[in-house]
Design an enzyme around this catalytic site. Sequence first.
Site, short mmCIF file in Angstrom:
data_model
loop_
_atom_site.label_atom_id
_atom_site.label_comp_id
_atom_site.label_asym_id
_atom_site.label_seq_id
_atom_site.Cartn_x
_atom_site.Cartn_y
_atom_site.Cartn_z
N ASP A 137 -0.76 3.67 1.80
CA ASP A 137 -0.53 3.92 0.38
C ASP A 137 -1.40 5.06 -0.14
O ASP A 137 -2.54 5.24 0.31
CB ASP A 137 -0.81 2.64 -0.42
CG ASP A 137 -0.26 2.71 -1.84
OD1 ASP A 137 0.73 3.44 -2.07
OD2 ASP A 137 -0.82 2.03 -2.72
N TRP A 167 -2.25 11.56 -3.86
CA TRP A 167 -2.86 12.66 -3.10
C TRP A 167 -2.19 13.98 -3.48
O TRP A 167 -2.85 15.01 -3.69
CB TRP A 167 -2.70 12.37 -1.60
CG TRP A 167 -3.40 13.33 -0.69
CD1 TRP A 167 -4.67 13.23 -0.21
CD2 TRP A 167 -2.84 14.52 -0.10
NE1 TRP A 167 -4.95 14.29 0.63
CE2 TRP A 167 -3.84 15.09 0.71
CE3 TRP A 167 -1.59 15.16 -0.18
CZ2 TRP A 167 -3.64 16.26 1.44
CZ3 TRP A 167 -1.40 16.33 0.55
CH2 TRP A 167 -2.42 16.87 1.34
N ARG A 210 5.53 14.85 -5.06
CA ARG A 210 5.21 13.66 -4.27
C ARG A 210 5.55 13.83 -2.78
O ARG A 210 4.84 13.33 -1.91
CB ARG A 210 5.94 12.44 -4.82
CG ARG A 210 5.50 12.06 -6.23
CD ARG A 210 6.24 10.81 -6.70
NE ARG A 210 5.97 9.67 -5.86
CZ ARG A 210 4.88 8.89 -5.97
NH1 ARG A 210 3.99 9.13 -6.90
NH2 ARG A 210 4.70 7.89 -5.16
N ASN A 261 10.90 0.02 -2.66
CA ASN A 261 10.76 1.47 -2.83
C ASN A 261 12.07 2.17 -3.22
O ASN A 261 12.06 3.33 -3.61
CB ASN A 261 10.14 2.11 -1.58
CG ASN A 261 8.66 1.84 -1.40
OD1 ASN A 261 8.15 1.73 -0.28
ND2 ASN A 261 7.93 1.72 -2.51
N TRP A 262 13.19 1.43 -3.14
CA TRP A 262 14.47 1.99 -3.62
C TRP A 262 14.43 2.26 -5.11
O TRP A 262 15.29 2.97 -5.64
CB TRP A 262 15.62 1.03 -3.32
CG TRP A 262 15.90 0.85 -1.87
CD1 TRP A 262 15.55 -0.22 -1.09
CD2 TRP A 262 16.61 1.74 -0.99
NE1 TRP A 262 15.98 -0.05 0.20
CE2 TRP A 262 16.64 1.14 0.29
CE3 TRP A 262 17.23 2.99 -1.17
CZ2 TRP A 262 17.24 1.75 1.39
CZ3 TRP A 262 17.84 3.59 -0.06
CH2 TRP A 262 17.83 2.96 1.19
N ARG A 295 -3.48 -5.36 -2.90
CA ARG A 295 -2.37 -6.32 -2.83
C ARG A 295 -1.56 -6.05 -1.57
O ARG A 295 -1.71 -5.00 -0.93
CB ARG A 295 -1.48 -6.20 -4.08
CG ARG A 295 -0.96 -4.81 -4.34
CD ARG A 295 -0.05 -4.75 -5.57
NE ARG A 295 0.22 -3.38 -5.97
CZ ARG A 295 -0.35 -2.75 -7.00
NH1 ARG A 295 -1.20 -3.39 -7.77
NH2 ARG A 295 -0.06 -1.50 -7.27
N GLU A 330 -7.24 -10.70 8.40
CA GLU A 330 -8.35 -10.14 7.63
C GLU A 330 -7.83 -8.90 6.90
O GLU A 330 -7.12 -8.08 7.49
CB GLU A 330 -9.50 -9.72 8.56
CG GLU A 330 -10.17 -10.89 9.25
CD GLU A 330 -10.80 -11.89 8.30
OE1 GLU A 330 -11.28 -11.47 7.22
OE2 GLU A 330 -10.77 -13.09 8.62
#
Length: 236
Positions: A15, A20, A28, A63-64, A189, A202
């Site tokens: 992510d 960035w 993007r 993500n659609w 999350r 973990e």
Amino acid sequence: MDVGRIPKHIAVVMDGNGRWAAARGMPRLYGHNAGMKAMKAIVNHASDLGVGHLTVYAFSTENWKRSADEVSGIFGLIVTYVDRDLAELHRNNVRVSVIGDYGSLPVKAVRSLERTLATTSGNSGMRFNIALNYGGRAELLRAARAVARDCAAGVLDEALLDEEALASRLYTAGAPDPELIIRTGGEKRLSNFLLWQGAYSELVFSDVLWPDFTPKEFEKAIEEYQGRSRRFGGRG
Ligand code: IPE
Ligand code: IPE
Ligand code: MG
């Protein structure tokens, strides 16, 4: 990092590509492209370290909701990556799998992915699992449907339905649960990733945005994992 205690299965939520790019005043997709380069370096490094399974979250069922341009751009980059780097993956004995409903992706992407899966299917090195159009809930629903179908067909007895029987109907059938799930980009999350398989994983969160996540950062995450005390509900 203790090279003798590398997790067998590491999963990564890649992510931070959008942020960035935004930080550089770029679109993007520029970030997603840089993210592919970061992914390539991590795949090679994980394979060198002797990781058995590396699972990366590349595109979620949610993500659609993004713009059509971003969505098609991401698929285009995935096609470019698998086509361009197929030879290298193959040379490194990496076996590629896709988890998620990738059949409903654009046909060009499906073809490239299938070529990659077929070419690498006989490889015995690291399993590289790309989560594409993947959601943990959708995966569990799909497994529930398979269970219902098999019960109705008399292939499975409801009384014998156990965790193993359900797990064998997930996309990840046969793979060990990830000992470590890394999420970059600062959010804490799971975003619908490996809901069943991650029961006792973990979790290591890194503030580094995915395009900046280097093999060194990857080793730092493994080191953090190695410092954890895993109890699985017992006293340790
Ligand atoms: C992760 O980066 C890649 C995908 C979800 C496809 P993002 O695109 O979510 O980047 P941020 O979180 O907006 O920075
Ligand atoms: C999770 O990132 C999905 C992938 C990395 C493919 P998102 O950016 O989609 O997650 P949210 O929206 O921050 O929860
Ligand atoms: Mg994000």
